[in-house]
Design a protein around this motif. Structure first.
Motif, PDB file in Angstrom:
ATOM      1  N   ASP A  15       0.830  -1.210   0.000  1.00  0.00           N
ATOM      2  CA  ASP A  15       0.000   0.000   0.000  1.00  0.00           C
ATOM      3  C   ASP A  15       0.865   1.261   0.000  1.00  0.00           C
ATOM      4  N   VAL A  16       1.890   1.269   0.864  1.00  0.00           N
ATOM      5  CA  VAL A  16       2.722   2.463   0.968  1.00  0.00           C
ATOM      6  C   VAL A  16       3.604   2.615  -0.266  1.00  0.00           C
ATOM      7  N   LYS A  17       4.012   1.517  -0.880  1.00  0.00           N
ATOM      8  CA  LYS A  17       4.783   1.598  -2.132  1.00  0.00           C
ATOM      9  C   LYS A  17       3.926   2.168  -3.257  1.00  0.00           C
ATOM     10  N   ASN A  18       2.696   1.688  -3.343  1.00  0.00           N
ATOM     11  CA  ASN A  18       1.801   2.175  -4.393  1.00  0.00           C
ATOM     12  C   ASN A  18       1.482   3.656  -4.213  1.00  0.00           C
ATOM     13  N   GLU A  19       1.253   4.050  -2.959  1.00  0.00           N
ATOM     14  CA  GLU A  19       0.960   5.452  -2.679  1.00  0.00           C
ATOM     15  C   GLU A  19       2.131   6.351  -3.081  1.00  0.00           C
ATOM     16  N   SER A  20       3.338   5.910  -2.774  1.00  0.00           N
ATOM     17  CA  SER A  20       4.529   6.677  -3.148  1.00  0.00           C
ATOM     18  C   SER A  20       4.640   6.802  -4.665  1.00  0.00           C
ATOM     19  N   PHE A  21       4.303   5.734  -5.372  1.00  0.00           N
ATOM     20  CA  PHE A  21       4.320   5.767  -6.834  1.00  0.00           C
ATOM     21  C   PHE A  21       3.383   6.851  -7.363  1.00  0.00           C
ATOM     22  N   PHE A  22       2.145   6.845  -6.886  1.00  0.00           N
ATOM     23  CA  PHE A  22       1.166   7.803  -7.401  1.00  0.00           C
ATOM     24  C   PHE A  22       1.505   9.244  -7.001  1.00  0.00           C
ATOM     25  N   GLN A  23       2.120   9.424  -5.840  1.00  0.00           N
ATOM     26  CA  GLN A  23       2.536  10.763  -5.416  1.00  0.00           C
ATOM     27  C   GLN A  23       3.655  11.325  -6.304  1.00  0.00           C
ATOM     28  N   SER A  24       4.358  10.445  -7.013  1.00  0.00           N
ATOM     29  CA  SER A  24       5.509  10.867  -7.824  1.00  0.00           C
ATOM     30  C   SER A  24       5.185  10.996  -9.310  1.00  0.00           C
ATOM     31  N   GLN A  25       3.909  10.918  -9.678  1.00  0.00           N
ATOM     32  CA  GLN A  25       3.571  10.825 -11.106  1.00  0.00           C
ATOM     33  C   GLN A  25       3.988  12.054 -11.912  1.00  0.00           C
ATOM     34  N   GLN A  26       3.896  13.232 -11.340  1.00  0.00           N
ATOM     35  CA  GLN A  26       4.295  14.424 -12.093  1.00  0.00           C
ATOM     36  C   GLN A  26       5.775  14.356 -12.474  1.00  0.00           C
ATOM     37  N   ALA A  27       6.594  13.925 -11.523  1.00  0.00           N
ATOM     38  CA  ALA A  27       8.024  13.797 -11.804  1.00  0.00           C
ATOM     39  C   ALA A  27       8.281  12.712 -12.852  1.00  0.00           C
ATOM     40  N   MET A  28       7.500  11.643 -12.814  1.00  0.00           N
ATOM     41  CA  MET A  28       7.636  10.571 -13.805  1.00  0.00           C
ATOM     42  C   MET A  28       7.256  11.058 -15.196  1.00  0.00           C
TER      43      MET A  28
END
Length: 460
Positions: free
Chosen positions: A163-176
């Motif tokens: 859950d925390v890995k997925n949340e971190s992924f979505f929080q970083s989408q602009q940078a991606m």
């Protein structure tokens, strides 16, 4: 009962490193947890905090477990919470380190390593949470979490950190998005770039991969540590914080005997020993993509963890899930990247590997004896990238080396191929610095070795 995870692991042959050779490595220089040290803070505060989040996560998913497994799922949730609450108490009250009892492929290896730790202490004393090498204790915690889940069917396969890995992924989408846009624009202009311009772009993506390593959920205790803005605009200002910068050596290694830009590249292999999922994994994908389209290699091999590890380390699920997210996202260049990466895997120019060794507590100089299959595989590489702090600690044995000790010397006998550590400093160990740099930084910034502010791209 052996869990599905235990059964699904690839069959591999291991032997245990004898204590005679291990003790010859040097008992006196091994980093033991001491009051006031970063290791002490980790075991006293950070690891219990991570374990508390594991307990909270399992409890929050109680409804999900009930929906999937009925009453069995609820009972499993209670059992897992009980196991981890007991584990947290063991840690906080400095109880002895216990043998594993889950009968997995690596159980005997872990228990024999515990016996070896007892020989280091002597006098019949048992290793405990605050009287053991930091590297061992930290790895042991995550292996005990894995054991706790294996004893909690039918939820044994649940990744308590997902859950925390997925949340971190979505929080970083602009940078991606910014990275994917840069990569696709770069591909459009590749034919017009000179060798020097290609080299400069390769260096930019190496630095992106370096600073992506800041996004480490084990260091933040599972708190949000995502990358919310484009890292590309910050690279110039961050250069002065790279304490060892061997990018020229990497370029020379990858281009030796090649006509850069030629479509007829000789068969060349690069390996990336992965660290964190989320934004850092994406920076590694971007770098791997560039290595292929710059014709610096014909294959990139990735090495991930076979169990959830250090909160955010990359597993096969994280690897595949990330590519699926890129394929599904409503962004032209992200989905384009996802298509390319899926195709790379399909045609074999990208290859994913798992090996139990990456989730053992052993230093890498024992790999050739303990996991000869893995060492033989790495010898096929023309260049190996080791991402992140844990890999650096295992490369150097987590010893308290002098700052100026050469990197190659700290590696001891571990050298399957030319290799490079790419890490931001989040543990108090660093070698290969110019004379005086470590002392100067220590005088001006007490936390320089653990803050993630500084980084290295260190080649041997």
């Amino acid at each position: 009962m052996r869990s599905e995870r235990c059964r699904k692991r690839p069959s591999q042959v291991y032997c245990v490193l004898g204590s005679a050779r291990s003790s010859a490595i040097g008992r006196s220089v091994l980093s033991i947890i001491g009051a006031g040290s970063f290791a002490y803070y980790t075991v006293k505060d950070r690891l219990p905090q991570i374990l508390t989040k594991v307990i909270d996560t399992i409890h929050r998913n109680k409804k999900k477990f009930f929906e999937e497994y009925g009453k069995e799922g609820v009972e499993a949730e209670k059992k897992a919470i009980s196991i981890f609450s007991k584990l947290r108490n063991e840690m906080q009250t400095n109880k002895p380190i216990l043998p594993l009892t889950d009968n997995c492929q690596d159980t005997d290896i872990w228990n024999q390593y515990l016996d070896y730790q007892k020989t280091l202490l002597g006098n019949g004393e048992d290793p405990s949470w605050f009287r053991s090498p930091w590297l061992y204790v930290e790895c042991y915690l995550y292996r005990r979490i894995q054991e706790g889940m294996s004893f909690s069917p039918p939820i044994s396969e649940y990744d308590v950190f997902r859950d925390v890995k997925n949340e971190s992924f979505f929080q970083s989408q602009q940078a991606m998005m910014a990275l994917c846009t840069h990569l696709q624009e770069l591909k459009k202009t590749i034919a017009s770039l000179s060798k020097e311009q290609r080299q400069e772009e390769f260096y930019r993506l190496l630095q992106v991969s370096l600073w992506g390593n800041k996004c480490d959920l084990s260091i933040s205790g599972g708190q949000d540590n995502s990358q919310k803005s484009s890292i590309l605009a910050s690279l110039e200002s961050l250069k002065s914080f790279i304490l060892v910068n061997n990018m020229d050596s990497l370029w020379n290694t990858l281009t030796k005997g090649k006509d850069v830009g030629s479509e007829n590249a000789l068969k060349t292999r690069v390996d990336i020993v992965l660290d964190n999922a989320g934004f850092e994994l994406v920076t590694d994908f971007i770098l791997a993509d560039a290595i292929l389209f710059f014709n610096l290699a014909t294959e990139v091999h990735f090495h991930g963890k076979c169990i959830p590890w250090f909160v955010s380390d990359t597993t096969k699920h994280d690897f595949d899930w990330t590519i699926q997210q890129f394929l599904a996202v409503n962004h032209k260049w992200m989905s384009k990247c996802g298509q390319t990466w899926k195709e790379n895997l399909k045609k074999g120019s990208w290859v994913y590997h798992e090996n139990l060794f990456w989730t053992l507590p052993h230093e890498f100089w024992s790999m050739e004896k303990i996991a000869p299959d893995l060492y033989t595989e790495l010898k096929k590489s023309d260049l190996i990238f080791f991402k992140g702090d844990l890999n650096y600690r295992k490369l150097t044995g987590d010893r308290k080396w002098d700052f100026t000790v050469p990197f190659s010397q700290a590696l001891k006998t571990f050298h399957p191929a030319p290799l490079c550590s790419i890490r931001t400093l989040k543990a108090d160990i660093q070698v290969g610095l110019q004379a005086g740099i470590g002392e100067r930084l220590s005088a001006s910034d007490a936390n320089w070795m653990v803050s993630g502010k500084y980084g290295v791209i260190q080649f041997s």
